[in-house]
Design an enzyme around this catalytic site. Structure first.
Site, PDB file in Angstrom:
ATOM      1  N   HIS A  28       0.872  -1.248  -0.142  1.00 53.76           N
ATOM      2  CA  HIS A  28      -0.006   0.046  -0.138  1.00 53.76           C
ATOM      3  C   HIS A  28       0.973   1.247  -0.144  1.00 53.76           C
ATOM      4  CE1 HIS A  28      -3.806   1.945   1.652  1.00 53.76           C
ATOM      5  NE2 HIS A  28      -3.195   2.874   1.165  1.00 53.76           N
ATOM      6  N   HIS A  73       1.255   4.713  -2.401  1.00 55.64           N
ATOM      7  CA  HIS A  73       1.027   5.738  -3.576  1.00 55.64           C
ATOM      8  C   HIS A  73       2.243   6.132  -3.907  1.00 55.64           C
ATOM      9  CE1 HIS A  73      -3.417   5.320  -2.722  1.00 55.64           C
ATOM     10  NE2 HIS A  73      -2.864   5.095  -1.614  1.00 55.64           N
ATOM     11  N   HIS A 103      -9.493   0.962  -1.431  1.00 55.94           N
ATOM     12  CA  HIS A 103      -9.480   1.551  -0.168  1.00 55.94           C
ATOM     13  C   HIS A 103     -11.030   1.452   0.517  1.00 55.94           C
ATOM     14  CE1 HIS A 103      -5.609   2.951  -1.521  1.00 55.94           C
ATOM     15  NE2 HIS A 103      -5.584   3.936  -0.674  1.00 55.94           N
ATOM     16  N   GLU A 159     -11.221   3.193   5.814  1.00 54.28           N
ATOM     17  CA  GLU A 159     -10.288   4.234   6.478  1.00 54.28           C
ATOM     18  C   GLU A 159     -11.292   5.248   7.191  1.00 54.28           C
ATOM     19  OE1 GLU A 159      -6.740   7.247   5.377  1.00 54.28           O
ATOM     20  OE2 GLU A 159      -7.964   6.608   3.886  1.00 54.28           O
ATOM     21  N   ASP A 206       1.787   3.927   2.786  1.00 53.02           N
ATOM     22  CA  ASP A 206       0.786   4.965   2.385  1.00 53.02           C
ATOM     23  C   ASP A 206       1.225   6.059   1.382  1.00 53.02           C
ATOM     24  OD1 ASP A 206      -1.775   5.586   1.597  1.00 53.02           O
ATOM     25  OD2 ASP A 206      -2.528   6.020   3.585  1.00 53.02           O
ATOM     26  N   ASP A 207       1.587   7.260   2.217  1.00 53.65           N
ATOM     27  CA  ASP A 207       2.120   8.282   1.509  1.00 53.65           C
ATOM     28  C   ASP A 207       3.284   8.840   2.388  1.00 53.65           C
ATOM     29  OD1 ASP A 207      -0.067   8.943  -0.678  1.00 53.65           O
ATOM     30  OD2 ASP A 207      -1.280   8.448   0.792  1.00 53.65           O
TER      31      ASP A 207
END
Length: 338
Positions: A19, A21, A199, A202, A280-281
């Site tokens: 996961h 991005h 996703h 969340e 994630d980011d």
């Protein structure tokens, strides 16, 4: 509490990241460099000012600045540099396989060709496999705040390149954009032989997780935190061996949790769920995959066995072949015994 033996175990374990991005790995230093290269005006005077802006109260706060940062990504070389920078950080955390998301709609809407994005990212991934030994899968995400028609257009643009794209995902603003909105485009993606993930859970309710399972027929759930609110759903996820790609520091930064000790990772492990740790980011959320492992292991006082299980899950839940998974799992055993 920090534990030197636990930290050393985390560092030497081979890991997969499921996961990530790629646009979310745009560090402020690279953002400034690309802005200068491409003569793009950005509303920040310094790297420190950018980092100060990374103070979010929810997912939408983050997305607003995330899309703003995308503007500096314009050429194939930009996307290569972005990908290569991420892979170097992943290698430092002993990540051996990555399955990364990219958001073509966020670029084509700015006039950047689909092929420019894909060519640059793929070239970076191939270089990472050759020079760093990191294998990869590439997942094209649909932006859920846009229409399903727009997602169909993105899939159409990808059609000539399906031998280079391994799956589709669903990201961006979750609330108000349930998985059901994209049922038809996911059906087409599955018919084309693409892997599917989304996703869900969340910020959205448990029902979004159920829709992702029933309507999108996903192979794994990205995040999935709020599934824990529904005991029947938890039992189903456990029974189906569904992988959850949890992102602890992201959850903290986006105020999904108030402190890292509230991360659902340990509860998910105790419930027998196939939970994995991801970043994630990471440029926006303060840590790559290793930092996420260390943060939850210390805050939740995870045992060595639990940490090993997280690493094992990361490969088991991947889109690698059975033989490739087995090889990585053997390497985990070697790392534990070593």
């Amino acid at each position: 509490m920090p534990n030197p033996d636990r930290a050393a175990l985390i560092d030497r374990l081979p890991k997969a990241e499921l996961h990530l991005h790629i646009e979310g790995s745009l560090e402020p230093e690279l953002l400034f460099a690309l802005a200068a290269r491409n003569a793009v005006a950005i509303p920040f005077a310094s790297v420190e000012e950018v980092r100060a802006a990374y103070d979010f109260s929810n997912l939408q706060d983050f997305l607003d600045i995330y899309y703003q940062g995308m503007a500096v990504l314009q050429t194939e070389q930009d996307f290569f540099d972005l990908t290569w920078a991420y892979l170097q950080r992943a290698a430092a955390d002993n990540v051996r396989h990555v399955e990364i998301f990219f958001d073509p709609q966020g670029h084509t809407a700015r006039g950047v060709a689909f092929e420019t994005v894909l060519d640059g990212i793929e070239r970076g991934l191939i270089a990472g496999q050759r020079e760093l030994g990191i294998t990869f899968r590439l997942i094209m995400c649909f932006l859920r705040h846009l229409s399903e028609e727009d997602a169909f257009s993105a899939l159409e643009q990808a059609m000539p390149h399906l031998d280079r794209i391994h799956g589709v995902g669903l990201d961006s603003s979750e609330l108000g954009h349930p998985p059901a909105k994209f049922a038809r485009v996911f059906a087409k993606a599955r018919a084309l032989g693409l892997h599917v993930t989304a996703h869900a859970g969340e910020e959205g309710p448990p029902e979004y997780v159920r829709e992702a399972l029933d309507l999108l027929k996903v192979e794994r759930i990205d995040h999935g935190n709020r599934a824990l609110e529904d005991p029947a759903l938890v039992r189903r996820i456990a029974a189906e061996g569904m992988t959850l790609t949890v992102c602890p520091l992201s959850n903290l930064k986006l105020c999904v949790i108030d402190e890292i000790a509230q991360s659902p990772v340990r509860q998910m492990l105790d419930l027998g769920l196939m939970v994995t740790i991801n970043s994630d980011d990471p440029a926006y959320f303060g840590g790559y995959v290793g930092a996420n492992y260390h943060a939850v292991a210390d805050a939740l006082d995870l045992s060595a066995d639990q940490i090993v299980r997280l690493a094992q899950n990361s490969f088991t839940g991947s889109f690698l072949s059975a033989a490739e998974k087995a090889l990585h799992l053997e390497r985990i055993v070697d790392a534990v015994n070593g």
